[in-house]
Design a protein around this motif. Sequence first.
Motif, mmCIF file in Angstrom:
data_model
loop_
_atom_site.group_PDB
_atom_site.id
_atom_site.type_symbol
_atom_site.label_atom_id
_atom_site.label_comp_id
_atom_site.label_asym_id
_atom_site.label_seq_id
_atom_site.Cartn_x
_atom_site.Cartn_y
_atom_site.Cartn_z
ATOM 1 N N ALA A 25 19.969 17.654 -21.844
ATOM 2 C CA ALA A 25 21.388 17.293 -21.823
ATOM 3 C C ALA A 25 21.550 15.815 -21.504
ATOM 4 O O ALA A 25 22.343 15.113 -22.141
ATOM 5 C CB ALA A 25 22.145 18.147 -20.807
ATOM 6 N N GLY A 26 20.814 15.332 -20.506
ATOM 7 C CA GLY A 26 20.883 13.917 -20.156
ATOM 8 C C GLY A 26 20.500 13.029 -21.317
ATOM 9 O O GLY A 26 21.118 11.987 -21.548
ATOM 10 N N TRP A 33 19.681 2.821 -22.674
ATOM 11 C CA TRP A 33 18.821 3.049 -21.510
ATOM 12 C C TRP A 33 19.354 4.151 -20.615
ATOM 13 O O TRP A 33 18.604 4.756 -19.859
ATOM 14 C CB TRP A 33 18.583 1.746 -20.742
ATOM 15 N N TRP A 34 20.666 4.463 -20.695
ATOM 16 C CA TRP A 34 21.219 5.578 -19.920
ATOM 17 C C TRP A 34 20.563 6.898 -20.315
ATOM 18 O O TRP A 34 20.427 7.809 -19.517
ATOM 19 C CB TRP A 34 22.732 5.690 -20.110
ATOM 20 N N ALA A 39 17.987 11.526 -18.558
ATOM 21 C CA ALA A 39 16.972 12.526 -18.920
ATOM 22 C C ALA A 39 15.954 12.716 -17.808
ATOM 23 O O ALA A 39 15.410 13.809 -17.633
ATOM 24 C CB ALA A 39 16.269 12.120 -20.211
ATOM 25 N N LEU A 40 15.707 11.678 -17.036
ATOM 26 C CA LEU A 40 14.768 11.787 -15.912
ATOM 27 C C LEU A 40 15.467 12.131 -14.603
ATOM 28 O O LEU A 40 14.955 12.915 -13.803
ATOM 29 C CB LEU A 40 13.991 10.476 -15.757
ATOM 30 N N ALA A 41 16.651 11.545 -14.387
ATOM 31 C CA ALA A 41 17.331 11.714 -13.102
ATOM 32 C C ALA A 41 17.909 13.111 -12.908
ATOM 33 O O ALA A 41 17.807 13.669 -11.801
ATOM 34 C CB ALA A 41 18.437 10.675 -12.947
ATOM 35 N N LEU A 42 18.513 13.689 -13.932
ATOM 36 C CA LEU A 42 19.141 15.008 -13.752
ATOM 37 C C LEU A 42 18.131 16.078 -13.320
ATOM 38 O O LEU A 42 18.380 16.786 -12.339
ATOM 39 C CB LEU A 42 19.898 15.422 -15.013
ATOM 40 N N PRO A 43 16.989 16.212 -14.000
ATOM 41 C CA PRO A 43 16.026 17.214 -13.531
ATOM 42 C C PRO A 43 15.426 16.858 -12.172
ATOM 43 O O PRO A 43 15.176 17.748 -11.349
ATOM 44 C CB PRO A 43 14.931 17.233 -14.599
ATOM 45 N N LEU A 44 15.225 15.568 -11.918
ATOM 46 C CA LEU A 44 14.663 15.164 -10.629
ATOM 47 C C LEU A 44 15.609 15.501 -9.478
ATOM 48 O O LEU A 44 15.192 16.055 -8.458
ATOM 49 C CB LEU A 44 14.341 13.672 -10.638
ATOM 50 N N ILE A 45 16.875 15.199 -9.661
ATOM 51 C CA ILE A 45 17.880 15.528 -8.634
ATOM 52 C C ILE A 45 17.930 17.034 -8.412
ATOM 53 O O ILE A 45 17.964 17.506 -7.273
ATOM 54 C CB ILE A 45 19.263 14.961 -9.024
ATOM 55 N N ALA A 46 17.930 17.800 -9.495
ATOM 56 C CA ALA A 46 17.970 19.265 -9.371
ATOM 57 C C ALA A 46 16.740 19.777 -8.619
ATOM 58 O O ALA A 46 16.861 20.646 -7.747
ATOM 59 C CB ALA A 46 18.067 19.909 -10.751
#
Length: 122
Positions: A25-26, A33-34, A39-46
């Motif tokens: 989704a990200g 660059w967003w 794509a990396l931050a959303l799964p990492l935060i979860a």
Amino acid sequence: MGNAWWNMTLRFLLELAALLGLGIAGWSLSDGWWRWVLALALPLIAAVLWGTFAVLNDPSRSGRAPVPVPGAVRLVLELVILFGGAAGFYVAGYTITGIIVALLIVISYAFSLDRLGWLLRQ
């Protein structure tokens, strides 16, 4: 809490699918660059939230809770992340995958009523 091995395996695979769905989704909902950041931050935060906020002595986990929370809070966190991943597939254009993942989440929780009751009593 007698969760069957198949349901524990399904739950683990659903956790991985949620991270993948959030990453997809990200990636698909942003540009430039967003795209990489989300794509990396959303799964990492979860994953950080999943591993950090837990119910003390949860037998379906290690029993450790870096930040102990009430069972209802943990349940909401689980549902938001899991269904968030399913929604991630859906909005990224993987409609059938999103629906299947959502149905598997419902099935997993339907076979985890003992754990749901335990969480809500905590």
